[in-house]
Design a protein around this motif. Structure first.
Motif, mmCIF file in Angstrom:
data_model
loop_
_atom_site.group_PDB
_atom_site.id
_atom_site.type_symbol
_atom_site.label_atom_id
_atom_site.label_comp_id
_atom_site.label_asym_id
_atom_site.label_seq_id
_atom_site.Cartn_x
_atom_site.Cartn_y
_atom_site.Cartn_z
ATOM 1 N N MET A 158 10.250 3.189 26.914
ATOM 2 C CA MET A 158 11.606 2.798 27.145
ATOM 3 C C MET A 158 11.911 1.491 27.290
ATOM 4 N N SER A 159 13.268 1.042 27.226
ATOM 5 C CA SER A 159 13.658 -0.215 27.714
ATOM 6 C C SER A 159 14.226 -0.059 29.021
ATOM 7 N N GLN A 160 14.136 -1.633 29.689
ATOM 8 C CA GLN A 160 14.248 -1.381 31.372
ATOM 9 C C GLN A 160 15.657 -0.901 31.903
ATOM 10 N N PRO A 161 16.607 -1.358 31.153
ATOM 11 C CA PRO A 161 18.131 -1.022 31.674
ATOM 12 C C PRO A 161 18.136 0.457 31.631
ATOM 13 N N PRO A 162 17.903 1.354 30.706
ATOM 14 C CA PRO A 162 18.149 2.760 30.795
ATOM 15 C C PRO A 162 17.179 3.433 31.847
ATOM 16 N N LEU A 163 16.053 2.801 32.209
ATOM 17 C CA LEU A 163 15.393 3.251 33.311
ATOM 18 C C LEU A 163 16.106 3.050 34.596
ATOM 19 N N SER A 164 16.418 1.742 34.837
ATOM 20 C CA SER A 164 17.271 1.432 36.066
ATOM 21 C C SER A 164 18.527 2.527 36.267
ATOM 22 N N MET A 165 19.067 2.642 35.045
ATOM 23 C CA MET A 165 20.428 3.619 35.247
ATOM 24 C C MET A 165 19.726 4.982 35.508
ATOM 25 N N GLN A 166 18.860 5.500 35.071
ATOM 26 C CA GLN A 166 18.433 6.975 35.543
ATOM 27 C C GLN A 166 17.849 7.098 36.846
ATOM 28 N N ILE A 167 17.357 5.928 37.318
ATOM 29 C CA ILE A 167 16.813 6.020 38.656
ATOM 30 C C ILE A 167 18.028 5.955 39.580
ATOM 31 N N ALA A 168 19.224 4.858 39.283
ATOM 32 C CA ALA A 168 20.299 5.016 39.863
ATOM 33 C C ALA A 168 21.053 6.324 40.003
ATOM 34 N N GLN A 169 20.879 6.905 38.853
ATOM 35 C CA GLN A 169 21.872 8.335 38.760
ATOM 36 C C GLN A 169 21.083 9.243 39.719
ATOM 37 N N LEU A 170 19.647 9.309 39.843
ATOM 38 C CA LEU A 170 18.882 10.204 40.639
ATOM 39 C C LEU A 170 19.085 9.935 42.026
ATOM 40 N N GLU A 171 19.299 8.616 42.466
ATOM 41 C CA GLU A 171 19.623 8.293 43.894
ATOM 42 C C GLU A 171 21.038 8.699 44.344
ATOM 43 N N ARG A 172 21.815 8.658 43.241
ATOM 44 C CA ARG A 172 23.317 9.011 43.792
ATOM 45 C C ARG A 172 23.300 10.685 43.898
ATOM 46 N N GLU A 173 22.587 11.346 42.952
ATOM 47 C CA GLU A 173 22.562 12.655 43.072
ATOM 48 C C GLU A 173 21.949 13.339 44.248
ATOM 49 N N LEU A 174 20.976 12.554 44.628
ATOM 50 C CA LEU A 174 20.169 12.899 46.213
ATOM 51 C C LEU A 174 20.990 12.237 47.360
ATOM 52 N N GLY A 175 21.742 11.213 46.847
ATOM 53 C CA GLY A 175 22.635 10.640 48.038
ATOM 54 C C GLY A 175 21.692 9.845 49.042
ATOM 55 N N VAL A 176 20.568 9.566 48.610
ATOM 56 C CA VAL A 176 19.536 8.575 49.504
ATOM 57 C C VAL A 176 19.124 7.399 48.466
ATOM 58 N N LYS A 177 18.774 6.205 49.201
ATOM 59 C CA LYS A 177 18.097 5.315 48.279
ATOM 60 C C LYS A 177 16.650 5.612 48.325
ATOM 61 N N LEU A 178 16.105 5.381 47.070
ATOM 62 C CA LEU A 178 14.486 5.837 46.862
ATOM 63 C C LEU A 178 13.728 4.644 46.898
ATOM 64 N N PHE A 179 14.297 3.367 46.333
ATOM 65 C CA PHE A 179 13.699 2.244 46.172
ATOM 66 C C PHE A 179 14.527 0.944 46.746
ATOM 67 N N VAL A 180 13.664 0.089 47.626
ATOM 68 C CA VAL A 180 14.298 -1.127 47.839
ATOM 69 C C VAL A 180 14.057 -2.157 46.817
ATOM 70 N N ARG A 181 15.029 -2.603 46.415
ATOM 71 C CA ARG A 181 14.769 -3.515 45.013
ATOM 72 C C ARG A 181 15.191 -4.901 45.417
ATOM 73 N N GLY A 182 14.050 -5.801 45.185
ATOM 74 C CA GLY A 182 14.205 -7.343 45.531
ATOM 75 C C GLY A 182 14.200 -8.284 44.486
ATOM 76 N N ASN A 183 14.155 -9.461 44.484
ATOM 77 C CA ASN A 183 14.150 -10.272 43.181
ATOM 78 C C ASN A 183 12.904 -10.369 42.460
ATOM 79 N N ARG A 184 11.494 -10.124 43.299
ATOM 80 C CA ARG A 184 10.442 -9.988 42.529
ATOM 81 C C ARG A 184 9.660 -8.703 42.666
#
Length: 318
Positions: free
Chosen positions: A27-53
């Protein structure tokens, strides 16, 4: 939350890189980012720390990963199991059979099937043939291994291997050295017979004698073929038995071939017409393909056993 969200999370947790994770997931990267963000919103917690690199798991993400891997492993196992059941490669088969079948190919068939189908439990229930039919109708067993075909509104039969009848005589009997006998030659002999109330097979043997002009002089009646052969071996009389049962009594019992019109016989798998158990159908078809032939106590006298029949399709509702 869907299973795919858990898979996306697990792959990203392994790669810690959205680009590589997206490639693995086709799959492409943007849909993956959206799905992970959706999962985090559903759980109510941050699962990843995203940095520049780089991407890193949070403490909550590390804890979540352990449970997600367990869930995905169980889903994988469940998927494999349900597919195996659908293919007849997993499950349970309750088999009814009489004691005489343990003298023929059945033990080898069960041992082979158990080795090649480790997810299938074959449970053997030893009972007389009449009880097997009752148990089938009452759904206490799935298959009856029978010497008599049953074909009615509820039950049907598939031939699984030939098992011709022979004349069993005491080893020291005056006719024991004969290669072949006509049934009429036994007209004056004492007979050890199966009880007529045990099975339709017992009735068939008696009718064969009458058709050949022989009214058996019955000296003993028993419920099972091994008991017949034990009494024959002791010299009490003669008997008509399937060839597969005689090999274990070779030291005390002689077997003589009978004319084809008399000797024809075989073993059938009797099942319910309305059964839709893939594991039962697969077991019956494997039994029909089984190549082990009933062993004769004296191959020179008996000649080669008939070829096994080709498997037939499972019986269907009328």
């Amino acid at each position: 939350m869907e299973i795919r969200h858990l898979r996306y999370f697990a792959v990203l947790a392994e790669e810690l890189n959205f680009t590589r994770a997206a490639e693995r997931l086709h799959m492409s990267q943007p849909p993956l980012s959206m799905q992970i963000a959706q999962l985090e919103r559903e759980l109510g917690v941050k699962l990843f720390v995203r940095g520049n690199r780089r991407v890193a798991l949070t403490e909550a993400g590390q804890a979540f990963l352990s449970d997600v891997r367990t869930v995905l492993a169980r889903v994988k196992d469940a998927t494999a199991r349900v597919r195996a059941v659908d293919a007849g490669q997993a499950g349970r088969v309750e088999v009814g059979l009489s004691g005489s079948h343990f003298l023929g190919p059945v033990p080898h068939l069960i041992a082979h099937y158990t080795r090649t189908h480790p997810q299938v439990s074959i449970l053997l229930n030893e009972m007389n043939p009449a009880s097997q039919i009752d148990a089938l109708r009452e759904r206490r067993i799935d298959v009856s291994i029978s010497r008599t075909a049953v074909d009615d509104q509820d039950l049907c039969s598939i031939p699984i291997w030939p098992d011709p009848l022979v004349a069993a005589l005491p080893a020291r009997h005056r006719l024991a050295s004969r290669r072949r006998l006509a049934l009429a030659e036994l007209a004056e002999e004492p007979f050890v017979m199966l009880r007529l109330d045990t099975s339709a097979f017992a009735g068939r043997l008696y009718e064969l004698c009458l058709r050949a002009g022989v009214r058996p002089r019955v000296v003993q009646t028993v419920a099972e073929i091994p008991a017949q052969l034990a009494l024959v071996g002791a010299g009490l009389g003669v008997a008509l038995v399937p060839v597969s049962t005689v090999a274990h009594f070779a030291g005390s019992v002689a077997a003589c071939r009978l004319p084809a019109a008399v000797s024809g016989g075989g073993v059938h798998a009797v099942t319910r017409r309305n059964a839709r158990q893939r594991v039962v159908e697969a077991f019956v078809q494997a039994a029909a393909r089984w190549q082990a032939q009933p062993a004769a106590p004296d191959p020179a006298a008996m000649g080669p056993a008939p070829a096994a029949p080709a498997p037939e399709p499972a019986c269907r509702p009328r």
